[in-house]
Design an enzyme around this catalytic site. Structure first.
Site, PDB file in Angstrom:
ATOM      1  N   GLU A   1      48.907  29.765  11.288  1.00  0.00           N
ATOM      2  CA  GLU A   1      47.908  29.126  10.439  1.00  0.00           C
ATOM      3  C   GLU A   1      48.069  29.801   9.089  1.00  0.00           C
ATOM      4  O   GLU A   1      47.678  30.940   8.893  1.00  0.00           O
ATOM      5  CB  GLU A   1      46.516  29.308  11.034  1.00  0.00           C
ATOM      6  CG  GLU A   1      46.359  28.586  12.366  1.00  0.00           C
ATOM      7  CD  GLU A   1      45.000  28.802  12.991  1.00  0.00           C
ATOM      8  OE1 GLU A   1      44.296  29.729  12.528  1.00  0.00           O
ATOM      9  OE2 GLU A   1      44.642  28.080  13.918  1.00  0.00           O
ATOM     10  N   THR A   2      48.605  29.103   8.153  1.00  0.00           N
ATOM     11  CA  THR A   2      49.313  29.741   7.057  1.00  0.00           C
ATOM     12  C   THR A   2      49.131  28.970   5.770  1.00  0.00           C
ATOM     13  O   THR A   2      48.408  27.978   5.725  1.00  0.00           O
ATOM     14  CB  THR A   2      50.815  29.800   7.432  1.00  0.00           C
ATOM     15  OG1 THR A   2      51.537  30.459   6.419  1.00  0.00           O
ATOM     16  CG2 THR A   2      51.398  28.393   7.578  1.00  0.00           C
ATOM     17  N   THR A   3      49.795  29.420   4.738  1.00  0.00           N
ATOM     18  CA  THR A   3      49.933  28.648   3.508  1.00  0.00           C
ATOM     19  C   THR A   3      51.406  28.646   3.118  1.00  0.00           C
ATOM     20  O   THR A   3      52.012  29.709   2.972  1.00  0.00           O
ATOM     21  CB  THR A   3      49.111  29.256   2.364  1.00  0.00           C
ATOM     22  OG1 THR A   3      47.745  29.355   2.761  1.00  0.00           O
ATOM     23  CG2 THR A   3      49.205  28.375   1.120  1.00  0.00           C
TER      24      THR A   3
ATOM     25  N   ASP B   1      52.678  32.858   2.745  1.00  0.00           N
ATOM     26  CA  ASP B   1      52.017  34.115   3.078  1.00  0.00           C
ATOM     27  C   ASP B   1      52.740  34.713   4.287  1.00  0.00           C
ATOM     28  O   ASP B   1      53.822  34.249   4.662  1.00  0.00           O
ATOM     29  CB  ASP B   1      50.541  33.870   3.377  1.00  0.00           C
ATOM     30  CG  ASP B   1      50.337  33.234   4.748  1.00  0.00           C
ATOM     31  OD1 ASP B   1      51.048  32.250   5.057  1.00  0.00           O
ATOM     32  OD2 ASP B   1      49.504  33.724   5.527  1.00  0.00           O
TER      33      ASP B   1
END
Length: 212
Positions: free
Chosen positions: A13-15, A30
């Site tokens: 769960e990221t950017t 990230d």
């Protein structure tokens, strides 16, 4: 068995973000990986090479996304030997799209594919469950919902390589500040005709904004 805890899958769960500039692309991500509410890796590099000048940014299930990247990396190596030259970015994106669609019921992953080739220059492709679309920039992951307004307002056509790098860093910093599933350090990859440059920006060195 009754009373046993449910397994917690490793999740990115990221950017993630990629943007084109005149002559190349910049990718960023990230580095936080979580399993449920726990952070299990603070410094994972989610920018995976598919070929010398083609990278992908990973989001979704960590295992699924890495598996797709490894499969495409192998197939591109074979394809490159068959044609006797470096593969096109669109070829890599098509491979990602095909695998994602074929195994859409089994895999949970979203990859942004970006790179440079001698036919079309810098290119960014978004792939999701059979979708394939070229865009001037693309964002993904859980942190993207916090920064859509920022990237829409700040993006300008014709930005230089340095402008795109700063655009990516600012976007990641804002997302990491707002999204509890994004964090750690910022990874950047800049690709053009001449080189592929990788860079890590520590959390303390990321830009701050008024509420930080």
């Amino acid at each position: 068995m009754l009373g046993e805890a449910e397994p917690q899958w490793l999740s990115e769960e990221t950017t993630i973000i990629a943007i084109e500039f005149n002559g190349g692309v910049v990718l960023g991500s990230d580095s936080r990986v979580s399993a449920g509410a726990s952070v299990v890796n603070r410094v994972m590099n989610k920018l995976s090479p598919l070929h010398d000048k083609i990278y992908c940014a990973l989001s979704g299930s960590a295992a699924d996304a890495q598996t797709i990247a490894e499969m495409v990396n192998y197939q591109l190596d074979v394809h490159s030997m068959e044609i006797g030259e470096d593969p096109q970015v669109r070829s890599a994106a098509n491979l990602v799209r095909n695998i994602s669609y074929k195994y859409k019921e089994e895999l949970s992953a979203h990859l942004i594919v970006a790179g440079w080739d001698r036919r079309a220059g810098g290119q960014v492709f978004a792939t999701l469950n059979g979708l394939l679309t070229r865009q001037p920039f693309a964002v993904g992951g859980s942190g993207s919902s916090y920064v859509y307004g920022f990237v829409d307002a700040e993006y300008r056509k014709g930005m230089s390589k340095e402008d795109c790098q700063q655009f990516v860093v600012n976007t990641l910093s804002l997302a990491m500040n707002r999204d509890g599933s994004s964090g750690g350090v910022a990874y950047l990859v800049s690709i053009d005709e001449h080189c592929t440059e990788e860079k890590v920006i520590l959390g303390n060195d990321l830009p701050t904004f008024f509420d930080q």
